[in-house]
Structure formats: structure tokens, C-alpha cells
Design a protein around this motif. Structure first.
Motif, mmCIF file in Angstrom:
data_model
loop_
_atom_site.group_PDB
_atom_site.id
_atom_site.type_symbol
_atom_site.label_atom_id
_atom_site.label_comp_id
_atom_site.label_asym_id
_atom_site.label_seq_id
_atom_site.Cartn_x
_atom_site.Cartn_y
_atom_site.Cartn_z
ATOM 1 N N HIS A 116 0.626 -0.888 -0.539
ATOM 2 C CA HIS A 116 -0.105 0.403 -0.062
ATOM 3 C C HIS A 116 0.710 1.549 -0.352
ATOM 4 N N ARG A 117 2.408 1.246 1.202
ATOM 5 C CA ARG A 117 2.709 2.489 0.676
ATOM 6 C C ARG A 117 3.246 2.259 -0.548
ATOM 7 N N GLU A 118 3.822 1.387 -0.926
ATOM 8 C CA GLU A 118 5.101 1.535 -1.783
ATOM 9 C C GLU A 118 3.820 2.370 -3.335
ATOM 10 N N LEU A 119 2.554 1.397 -3.609
ATOM 11 C CA LEU A 119 1.476 1.915 -4.601
ATOM 12 C C LEU A 119 1.891 3.607 -3.968
ATOM 13 N N GLU A 120 1.226 3.646 -3.591
ATOM 14 C CA GLU A 120 1.098 5.370 -3.356
ATOM 15 C C GLU A 120 2.303 6.539 -3.509
ATOM 16 N N ASP A 121 3.498 5.804 -3.143
ATOM 17 C CA ASP A 121 4.915 6.308 -3.476
ATOM 18 C C ASP A 121 5.177 6.355 -5.284
ATOM 19 N N LEU A 131 2.173 10.093 -11.679
ATOM 20 C CA LEU A 131 1.392 10.628 -11.623
ATOM 21 C C LEU A 131 1.576 12.003 -11.872
ATOM 22 N N GLY A 132 2.240 12.666 -11.238
ATOM 23 C CA GLY A 132 2.854 13.941 -10.868
ATOM 24 C C GLY A 132 2.078 14.635 -9.960
ATOM 25 N N VAL A 133 1.666 14.006 -9.184
ATOM 26 C CA VAL A 133 0.853 14.935 -8.009
ATOM 27 C C VAL A 133 1.534 14.935 -6.708
ATOM 28 N N PRO A 134 0.568 16.189 -5.916
ATOM 29 C CA PRO A 134 1.593 15.911 -4.567
ATOM 30 C C PRO A 134 1.361 15.144 -3.659
ATOM 31 N N GLU A 135 -0.195 14.488 -3.373
ATOM 32 C CA GLU A 135 0.143 13.671 -2.253
ATOM 33 C C GLU A 135 -1.200 12.754 -3.024
ATOM 34 N N ILE A 136 -1.294 11.262 -2.661
ATOM 35 C CA ILE A 136 -2.429 10.785 -2.877
ATOM 36 C C ILE A 136 -2.015 10.124 -1.730
ATOM 37 N N LEU A 189 -9.495 18.843 -4.421
ATOM 38 C CA LEU A 189 -9.300 17.544 -4.579
ATOM 39 C C LEU A 189 -10.305 16.772 -6.182
ATOM 40 N N SER A 190 -8.649 16.011 -6.494
ATOM 41 C CA SER A 190 -9.592 15.068 -7.252
ATOM 42 C C SER A 190 -9.679 13.465 -6.600
ATOM 43 N N VAL A 191 -10.797 12.984 -7.255
ATOM 44 C CA VAL A 191 -10.278 11.155 -6.943
ATOM 45 C C VAL A 191 -10.903 10.715 -7.988
ATOM 46 N N LEU A 192 -9.368 9.640 -7.929
ATOM 47 C CA LEU A 192 -9.810 8.766 -8.682
ATOM 48 C C LEU A 192 -10.508 7.236 -8.596
ATOM 49 N N SER A 193 -10.546 6.808 -9.687
ATOM 50 C CA SER A 193 -11.145 4.377 -10.166
ATOM 51 C C SER A 193 -9.699 4.275 -10.462
ATOM 52 N N ALA A 228 -8.542 6.711 -5.153
ATOM 53 C CA ALA A 228 -8.125 7.441 -4.664
ATOM 54 C C ALA A 228 -8.237 9.121 -4.875
ATOM 55 N N VAL A 229 -7.881 9.519 -3.175
ATOM 56 C CA VAL A 229 -7.779 10.770 -3.448
ATOM 57 C C VAL A 229 -6.865 11.869 -3.771
ATOM 58 N N VAL A 230 -6.431 12.388 -4.717
ATOM 59 C CA VAL A 230 -5.199 13.202 -4.718
ATOM 60 C C VAL A 230 -5.666 14.762 -3.923
ATOM 61 N N CYS A 231 -4.660 15.369 -2.913
ATOM 62 C CA CYS A 231 -4.853 15.898 -2.779
ATOM 63 C C CYS A 231 -3.044 17.581 -2.625
ATOM 64 N N GLY A 232 -3.186 18.308 -2.150
ATOM 65 C CA GLY A 232 -2.060 18.950 -2.601
ATOM 66 C C GLY A 232 -1.245 18.867 -1.530
ATOM 67 N N ASP A 233 -1.290 18.253 -0.360
ATOM 68 C CA ASP A 233 -0.343 18.604 0.416
ATOM 69 C C ASP A 233 -0.719 17.968 1.922
#
Length: 417
Positions: free
Chosen positions: A87-92, A98-103, A224-228, A242-247
Motif C-alpha cells: 500500500h505504501r509503495e503504491l502510493e509512492d 502521475l506527478g501529484v503532490p499527495e495521493i 481535491l480530485s478522486v480517481l477510480s 484514490a484521493v489526490v490532494c495538495g499537501d
């Protein structure tokens, strides 16, 4: 090896999977195959149904022998959930890819959307689109929010900024647009409306994995952005989101909300739920990332073949992109107009008789379902563009290992009804 690089010696599980040769060679061969079929004077036996039904999509799966070692590791460690190592590795990996700040990963996108709404402390009304999968508006009802439907743009079928502006009332707290078919909303205009009126903007980006717009990830717009990551999506983890967020502060809040509101072992800080992604889903995602770029290139080739083959077919409009830098070709919608010899529904039935199963996606409008139709904003006459699209749209089959001959058969059937 990078998680986003396709290894040259990867072996597919069957001949129907993405080929194991280098990406460019695969694409050249596929393009040649499409060109040979489409340039032929007659499509070979265009009326013959395929041996198996062809559905609008089919999940891509990586080679099983690459997934098995990760499963064996899970069996050895017995770490199945609660933010384990995969789980932690996939988030990283996803954050970098994707080039996003946090997911923050979730068990599915609907849960992710409900948590995203909760994280922003919304109340009252949320302006959204009637032209989407029903989960978009269901998340609002689950959150005690009132959907306010606004009409869509005729070119993109995304929320029309002018319609959003007209729908704002003193009770409006947020805007929930959808990047329909993975094509960007007018994010600059929508984000500006949010800033001007003090409204939160949450993008339903279920279709938008990997899409880039104006030099950055489309997922970085809004609050926020939400992925499926559902099985039907261009990148899947069986089920997931997933939820993509800015910080990091917002991610920490979202991580607590998806874990019952826990902050440590004995402290609960909010009314959370269980939205965690399992280690099995995360492990699949890690293997899928090795193939996603090749899969998207295959989709691009199929998209191009449809456009070439359907060019000039009277009464059929292929939906164009919305100016994105990088598309993901997640769907291939056509709009069947009055100049076409058959109605949309008649064409849908004709293709099904031939073993091809497209989808009227999205039909009917969300606003026409019983839990929404009594809303003042749900009146069909207030949503003329969305209503017309729902009556005319047909999504054609598109997925990475779709056979070129099937694409040619679909084109032939539409061109010669």
C-alpha cells in the motif's frame, strides 16, 4: 526497473494479452494491422459475429507469474491491510507516475468521493453534472448534500461554466464536476468560479488517470480530485480508488477519515469509515504500473482507427478531446444524429445482434432516476444539452487487447447499417 517501464522480457499470460516485445515495435505492428484491414477494399466477412461476445471494455491484467511472487509475500507476512508495505509503495509510485503532490489510496472511488466531501466540511448544495455515472451524485446524498444539476458543454459534455455560475445560490458550498470520458473540464474557468464565490471544487476524475493538461497533471486542479481503479478503468487494482490532494496535512486528514477517524491506537478525532485499500489490491497495482503506458498506447491506436474508419459516416459524430496535452483514451463515444439511417437504440441493438455490446454511457441522465427527479434542477428542459447527449451517445468497445479485426467489423457495421 522503473514502475512505469515495460520490461522487454516480460511474458504475457496468453496470446490475447499485450505483447512482450518492446513498446514501439508493438505499436508499429498494431498500426500496420489496423491499416491493412481498414485499407482493404472489403472488410473480411463484416457480418460474422465474433466467436465470443465483445463488450465495451475488458479489464487488463498483467502476467500472472509477475503477480504471484507478491501474493506469496503477502501469505508469508500475513499483512493484508491497514497500510501495509505494498500500500505504501503504491502510493509512492503513483504519486511519482502521475506527478501529484499527495495521493491517498481507497478500497473504491465511491468511498473516496464520500471521504473527500467529508474532508472539506461541506453543507447545503453542490453543483454537479447530470451526465455521469450515478455514483457521482449518490456520494452527495450519502453525505447529506443536495445535488444541483447544471447543463453540460455540447463539445466536451463536461459541466458548462456558464451553467455553473447561473446555478449558484446562497446555499451552494461546492462544485463537483466530472472529467467525462477522461477529457478535461474547463478547469481554469471552474477553479476561477470557485475562488470568486468561495466554493470548494472537487473533481470526479474517475476516468482521468494519467491525463495531463497545460503541462501538469489534470488531477492537480481544484481542492481535491478522486480517481477510480475499478476493473473497467485504464488502470485497475480489481477494485480501488484514490484521493489526490495538495499537501501532507490534507492527506493526513483523509487517511484518518478512511480509517474510522482514528488518530493513533486510542484516539478517534472524526466520524470516519473503513475505506482502506487491501494489500492484494495494492500489489496488483504495482504490477499494473509496469504496463499502463503500453496499455494506453494500445488504446490510442484503437481510438485512431475508429476515427479514421468512421470519418465521413453521415450522422455519426466522434467526440473530440478537450485540448488535453496527454489523453488516456478511456472510452470511445460516438453521437448518433438524426441524419444516420438508424436511431441510436436501433444501432445499439444491431451491434448486439452481431455479438458487439456497446453501451449507452451515460443513459439515462442521473437527474431522471427516482431519487433525483423531484429536484428543481432535474427538469429535463433545464438540461437540454445533457438530455440530447444521453439520447444519442453510444460508447464503442475499446481496451488494450481488442482485436483489429473486431474494430474493423464494428466500423463496417456502423458505416453500412
Amino acid at each position: 526497473m522503473s514502475a512505469t517501464t515495460t520490461p522487454e522480457d516480460a511474458r504475457p499470460p496468453s496470446t490475447s494479452s499485450i505483447p512482450s516485445t518492446p513498446v514501439q515495435a508493438v505499436l508499429r505492428r498494431l498500426e500496420q494491422e489496423f491499416a491493412r484491414i481498414l485499407e482493404a477494399p472489403e472488410v473480411p466477412n463484416p457480418g460474422a459475429a465474433p466467436a465470443e461476445p465483445i463488450f465495451v471494455t475488458r479489464p487488463f491484467l498483467p502476467p500472472l507469474d509477475e503477480f504471484t511472487p507478491l501474493l506469496e509475500s503477502i501469505w508469508r507476512t500475513r499483512v493484508l491491510t491497514n497500510g501495509g508495505p505494498y500500500h505504501r509503495e503504491l502510493e509512492d509510485r503513483l504519486r511519482d507516475h502521475l506527478g501529484v503532490p499527495e495521493i491517498a489510496l481507497f478500497n473504491n472511488a465511491t468511498t473516496a468521493l464520500i471521504v473527500a466531501l467529508r474532508a472539506l466540511h461541506l453543507s447545503g448544495e453542490v453543483i454537479t453534472t447530470p451526465y455521469s455515472f450515478v455514483a457521482t451524485s449518490h456520494a452527495l446524498l450519502w453525505s447529506g448534500l443536495t445535488p444541483v444539476f447544471a447543463d453540460v458543454d455540447p463539445d466536451t459534455l463536461n459541466l458548462d461554466p456558464a451553467a455553473i455560475e447561473a446555478a449558484i445560490t446562497p446555499r451552494t458550498s461546492a462544485i463537483l464536476p466530472v472529467h467525462c470520458y477522461g477529457h478535461p473540464c474547463d478547469v481554469e474557468a471552474i477553479d476561477a468560479i470557485g475562488r470568486r464565490h468561495g466554493l470548494k471544487v472537487i473533481y470526479d476524475a474517475a476516468h482521468a488517470f494519467g491525463v495531463r493538461h497545460r503541462g501538469r497533471s489534470l488531477l492537480t486542479y481544484g481542492d481535491l480530485s478522486v480517481l477510480s481503479f475499478h476493473a473497467t478503468k485504464v488502470f485497475n487494482t480489481f477494485e480501488g480508488g484514490a484521493v489526490v490532494c495538495g499537501d501532507a496535512t490534507r492527506k493526513d486528514q483523509i487517511d484518518k477519515l478512511k480509517n474510522f477517524g482514528h488518530d493513533g491506537e486510542t484516539c478517534v478525532v472524526d466520524i470516519g469509515m473503513n475505506g482502506k485499500m487491501s494489500e492484494l489490491n495494492a500489489a496488483l497495482g504495482l504490477v499494473q504500473l509496469k504496463y499502463v503506458d503500453t496499455a494506453l498506447d494500445r488504446r490510442r491506436t484503437i481510438d485512431a482507427a475508429y476515427r479514421e474508419g468512421l470519418r465521413g459516416v453521415r450522422g455519426v459524430r466522434c467526440l473530440d478531446d478537450a485540448g488535453e496535452d496527454t489523453a488516456n483514451y478511456s472510452y470511445f463515444p460516438i453521437l448518433v444524429g438524426p441524419d444516420y439511417p438508424l436511431s441510436r437504440d436501433a444501432l445499439n441493438d444491431a451491434l448486439k445482434r452481431d455479438g458487439i455490446h456497446p453501451r449507452r454511457y451515460f443513459y439515462p441522465l442521473i437527474s431522471e432516476f427516482p431519487m433525483y427527479r423531484s429536484l428543481p434542477s432535474a427538469r429535463r428542459d433545464l438540461l437540454p444539452v445533457a438530455a440530447l447527449a444521453a439520447d444519442r451517445v453510444l460508447c464503442l468497445p475499446i481496451y488494450p487487447d481488442l482485436d483489429a479485426a473486431v474494430v474493423a467489423r464494428v466500423i463496417a457495421r456502423i458505416a453500412n447499417p
